[in-house]
Design a protein around this motif. Sequence first.
Motif, PDB file in Angstrom:
ATOM      1  N   THR A   1      -3.508   4.991   7.612  1.00 24.66           N
ATOM      2  CA  THR A   1      -4.290   4.182   6.677  1.00 24.66           C
ATOM      3  C   THR A   1      -5.112   5.102   5.791  1.00 24.66           C
ATOM      4  O   THR A   1      -5.733   6.045   6.287  1.00 24.66           O
ATOM      5  N   LEU A   2      -5.085   4.840   4.488  1.00 20.06           N
ATOM      6  CA  LEU A   2      -5.983   5.544   3.572  1.00 20.06           C
ATOM      7  C   LEU A   2      -7.172   4.635   3.304  1.00 20.06           C
ATOM      8  O   LEU A   2      -7.010   3.504   2.830  1.00 20.06           O
ATOM      9  N   LYS A   3      -8.349   5.118   3.662  1.00 17.23           N
ATOM     10  CA  LYS A   3      -9.575   4.350   3.399  1.00 17.23           C
ATOM     11  C   LYS A   3     -10.236   4.994   2.182  1.00 17.23           C
ATOM     12  O   LYS A   3     -10.738   6.128   2.260  1.00 17.23           O
ATOM     13  N   ILE A   4     -10.181   4.300   1.064  1.00 15.88           N
ATOM     14  CA  ILE A   4     -10.576   4.912  -0.211  1.00 15.88           C
ATOM     15  C   ILE A   4     -11.831   4.240  -0.761  1.00 15.88           C
ATOM     16  O   ILE A   4     -11.930   3.009  -0.784  1.00 15.88           O
ATOM     17  N   LYS A   5     -12.773   5.059  -1.199  1.00 16.14           N
ATOM     18  CA  LYS A   5     -13.985   4.505  -1.815  1.00 16.14           C
ATOM     19  C   LYS A   5     -13.666   4.105  -3.250  1.00 16.14           C
ATOM     20  O   LYS A   5     -13.237   4.943  -4.050  1.00 16.14           O
ATOM     21  N   ARG A   6     -13.858   2.836  -3.548  1.00 19.63           N
ATOM     22  CA  ARG A   6     -13.511   2.307  -4.869  1.00 19.63           C
ATOM     23  C   ARG A   6     -14.776   1.950  -5.634  1.00 19.63           C
ATOM     24  O   ARG A   6     -15.741   1.455  -5.064  1.00 19.63           O
ATOM     25  N   PHE A   7     -14.754   2.174  -6.929  1.00 25.57           N
ATOM     26  CA  PHE A   7     -15.875   1.749  -7.774  1.00 25.57           C
ATOM     27  C   PHE A   7     -15.407   1.622  -9.207  1.00 25.57           C
ATOM     28  O   PHE A   7     -14.903   2.583  -9.800  1.00 25.57           O
ATOM     29  N   ASN A   8     -15.543   0.410  -9.728  1.00 30.36           N
ATOM     30  CA  ASN A   8     -15.242   0.176 -11.136  1.00 30.36           C
ATOM     31  C   ASN A   8     -16.539  -0.267 -11.805  1.00 30.36           C
ATOM     32  O   ASN A   8     -16.992  -1.392 -11.593  1.00 30.36           O
TER      33      ASN A   8
ATOM     34  N   PRO B   1     -20.290   0.854  -5.028  1.00 35.47           N
ATOM     35  CA  PRO B   1     -18.979   1.218  -4.461  1.00 35.47           C
ATOM     36  C   PRO B   1     -18.682   0.445  -3.178  1.00 35.47           C
ATOM     37  O   PRO B   1     -19.601  -0.003  -2.483  1.00 35.47           O
ATOM     38  N   HIS B   2     -17.404   0.304  -2.852  1.00 35.73           N
ATOM     39  CA  HIS B   2     -16.989  -0.328  -1.595  1.00 35.73           C
ATOM     40  C   HIS B   2     -15.730   0.376  -1.099  1.00 35.73           C
ATOM     41  O   HIS B   2     -15.048   1.061  -1.868  1.00 35.73           O
ATOM     42  N   TRP B   3     -15.437   0.213   0.185  1.00 33.00           N
ATOM     43  CA  TRP B   3     -14.242   0.852   0.761  1.00 33.00           C
ATOM     44  C   TRP B   3     -13.082  -0.130   0.753  1.00 33.00           C
ATOM     45  O   TRP B   3     -13.268  -1.324   0.997  1.00 33.00           O
ATOM     46  N   GLU B   4     -11.881   0.374   0.492  1.00 32.30           N
ATOM     47  CA  GLU B   4     -10.670  -0.444   0.646  1.00 32.30           C
ATOM     48  C   GLU B   4      -9.654   0.359   1.444  1.00 32.30           C
ATOM     49  O   GLU B   4      -9.555   1.581   1.289  1.00 32.30           O
ATOM     50  N   SER B   5      -8.908  -0.340   2.294  1.00 37.84           N
ATOM     51  CA  SER B   5      -7.933   0.347   3.150  1.00 37.84           C
ATOM     52  C   SER B   5      -6.508   0.017   2.729  1.00 37.84           C
ATOM     53  O   SER B   5      -6.201  -1.135   2.404  1.00 37.84           O
ATOM     54  N   TYR B   6      -5.650   1.036   2.755  1.00 36.08           N
ATOM     55  CA  TYR B   6      -4.256   0.871   2.340  1.00 36.08           C
ATOM     56  C   TYR B   6      -3.353   1.503   3.402  1.00 36.08           C
ATOM     57  O   TYR B   6      -3.459   2.709   3.667  1.00 36.08           O
TER      58      TYR B   6
ATOM     59  N   VAL C   1     -11.134   8.915   1.853  1.00 33.37           N
ATOM     60  CA  VAL C   1     -11.047   9.624   0.570  1.00 33.37           C
ATOM     61  C   VAL C   1     -12.146   9.099  -0.349  1.00 33.37           C
ATOM     62  O   VAL C   1     -12.256   7.888  -0.572  1.00 33.37           O
ATOM     63  N   GLU C   2     -12.969  10.027  -0.843  1.00 37.17           N
ATOM     64  CA  GLU C   2     -14.082   9.643  -1.723  1.00 37.17           C
ATOM     65  C   GLU C   2     -14.121  10.586  -2.923  1.00 37.17           C
ATOM     66  O   GLU C   2     -13.574  11.683  -2.866  1.00 37.17           O
ATOM     67  N   PRO C   3     -14.835  10.184  -3.974  1.00 30.35           N
ATOM     68  CA  PRO C   3     -15.032  11.124  -5.081  1.00 30.35           C
ATOM     69  C   PRO C   3     -15.974  12.249  -4.653  1.00 30.35           C
ATOM     70  O   PRO C   3     -16.736  12.111  -3.692  1.00 30.35           O
TER      71      PRO C   3
END
Length: 238
Positions: A4-11, A18-23, A90-92
């Motif tokens: 699983t990739l847990k990625i910090k998302r922010f638009n 920001p929030h985390w989303e898992s793929y 994964v984060e910026p």
Amino acid sequence: MKVTLKIKRFNPEADQKPHWESYPVEVEPTERLLDALHQVKWFQDGTLALRRSCAHGICGSDTMRINGGNRLACKVLMQDIVKDGGTVTVEPMLGLKVIKDLIVDLEPFFAHYRSVMPYVVNDEALPEDGRERLQSPEARERFDQGTKCILCAACTTACPSFWSNSTYVGPAAIVQAHRFIFDDRDRATDERLAVLNEQFGVWRCRTVFNCTEACPRDIPVTQLIGEVKRALATGRVE
Ligand code: SF4
Ligand code: F3S
Ligand code: FES
């Protein structure tokens, strides 16, 4: 392997914070994290924003915080960061404004880079034959480490001193300054050292070593910073 990739998302156009989303992704152990991120972007969620260009550790554009440490996504093998069934975060990069998802605004980083005059300065006449200024192999070796820098920003954005105050010139700019300060063809040593002697110059380095640990080119960043500090303290460049 399934991971699983847990990625910090922010638009910034849609999100308050920001929030985390898992793929979930299926990858070969020898694939790079960049391949897994491409899988997400190309087949699951095209809105994921990330920078990359060469995909071979040269351009320095895909630095991100992977499992809590700065690395280039194109140089990290999945088998080295996660087991089958596990999760990778994964984060910026930290310390710079997020433009979207994994993309940060690098302009402050490059402003520090420009501040140290990252080019040879020499207004003296060329040798009589009008050709290049010769340099001995030993003199070239003196600044070899800094020439390997790809300006990926992994060092500067891993530095707690930079996190606390981004006015600090940062390790990447100091490495670049070192590269020219110790080049015997250059004549702008005093100007560069003056920049680094300012309030937010090299003395903001507290010898934390995060920069050295983060560097994907194995440059001994903290050691080079120490050599610049020594040149300032002694007035000698040697
Ligand atoms: Fe990247 Fe290393 Fe250069 Fe820092 S010194 S910008 S970590 S290559
Ligand atoms: Fe920062 Fe590296 Fe110095 S992490 S404090 S620049 S040794
Ligand atoms: Fe160029 Fe990773 S994409 S260094």
